[in-house]
Enzyme design. Structure first.
Site, short mmCIF file in Angstrom:
data_model
loop_
_atom_site.label_atom_id
_atom_site.label_comp_id
_atom_site.label_asym_id
_atom_site.label_seq_id
_atom_site.Cartn_x
_atom_site.Cartn_y
_atom_site.Cartn_z
N TYR A 1 0.82 -1.22 0.00
CA TYR A 1 0.00 0.00 0.00
C TYR A 1 0.85 1.27 0.00
O TYR A 1 0.34 2.37 0.00
CB TYR A 1 -0.92 0.01 1.23
N GLY A 2 2.18 1.11 0.05
CA GLY A 2 3.05 2.29 0.20
C GLY A 2 4.19 2.32 -0.80
O GLY A 2 3.98 2.26 -2.00
N THR A 3 5.41 2.34 -0.26
CA THR A 3 6.58 2.56 -1.11
C THR A 3 6.95 1.35 -1.97
O THR A 3 7.81 1.47 -2.83
CB THR A 3 7.80 2.94 -0.26
N LEU A 4 6.31 0.20 -1.76
CA LEU A 4 6.58 -0.96 -2.62
C LEU A 4 5.74 -0.93 -3.90
O LEU A 4 5.97 -1.72 -4.81
CB LEU A 4 6.28 -2.27 -1.87
N GLU B 1 10.90 -4.54 5.40
CA GLU B 1 9.87 -3.98 6.29
C GLU B 1 10.27 -4.04 7.76
O GLU B 1 9.50 -3.60 8.63
CB GLU B 1 8.54 -4.73 6.09
#
Length: 182
Positions: A15-18, A90
Site C-alpha cells: 500500500y506504500g513505497t513498494l 519492512e
C-alpha cells in the site's frame, strides 16, 4: 492455484513505497525478474483501516479495523525467498512492521448496488505498523487517514539511506509520535 510460478504462494498487499512508481518498488521488480514475485492486480481492503504517514512520510497501515478508509494498493504473490526479502525491508524482526492477515477485494468491485456478499474476496497479508506504536501513530495523525498512498502523500518521503544514521527507525518513530503536533 493458477500461478505462473508455483513457488509464489504468499499473497502480499502493498500500500506504500513498494507500489509501482514508488521508491522501494525496485525490490519487487528484482523479485519479478527472478520469478520470486508475480503482480496480481490492484486491490482494496474489505474493511476500513487507517493508512497514515509516520516520520519521513513513511506510510503505515494500522491494525485498527473500522477506522480510516478502505485502502487501495497492489497485490503480489511472492515465493518464500521473496517473502524473506520483503520482511527484511519492512523490518519485521526489528519491530517496525508486523505481517498480518488482511481481507481484500479487487479495486473498483464494490459497487453500491451490488450485494456485499457477491464481491469475491481474497485473503492476503499486509505489513501493519507494529502494535507497540500503532495507537500513538493514529493519535499523532489526528485520527485521520487516507485511502491511497499517492504522489501527494509521499511528498517529502526520505529514503532510508538519506535519514540520520545515528538513530534507529524506532527512534525516529518515537521522536515523531512524542513531538508536539503542529
Amino acid at each position: 492455484m493458477g500461478f505462473e510460478n508455483n513457488s509464489c504462494t504468499t499473497l502480499i498487499f502493498t500500500y506504500g513505497t513498494l507500489k509501482q512508481g514508488f521508491s522501494n518498488h525496485v525490490l519487487l521488480q528484482d523479485l519479478i525478474r527472478t520469478g520470486d514475485a508475480v503482480f496480481k492486480g490492484s486491490y482494496q481492503t474489505v474493511e476500513k483501516y487507517p493508512l497514515v504517514c509516520g516520520p519521513y512520510r513513511v506510510p503505515f497501515l494500522l491494525h485498527i479495523p473500522g477506522s480510516g478508509h478502505r485502502v487501495t494498493g497492489e497485490l503480489y504473490a511472492v515465493s518464500a525467498r521473496g517473502l524473506s526479502r520483503v520482511d527484511e525491508l519492512e523490518g519485521t524482526s526489528k519491530g517496525h512492521y508486523e505481517r498480518r492477515p488482511i481481507l481484500l477485494m479487487r479495486a473498483g468491485s464494490g459497487n453500491r448496488e451490488e450485494e456485499e456478499e457477491e464481491v469475491p474476496t481474497c485473503a492476503a497479508e499486509a505489513y501493519y505498523a507494529h502494535k507497540n506504536f500503532e495507537k500513538e501513530m493514529w493519535m499523532k495523525n489526528g485520527r485521520k487517514g487516507f485511502s491511497v498512498y499517492s504522489e501527494k502523500e509521499s511528498k517529502g518521503y526520505v529514503k532510508r539511506k538519506d535519514r540520520p544514521q545515528n538513530l534507529s527507525f524506532l527512534d525516529h518513530v518515537q521522536i515523531f509520535i512524542s513531538s508536539p503536533s503542529a
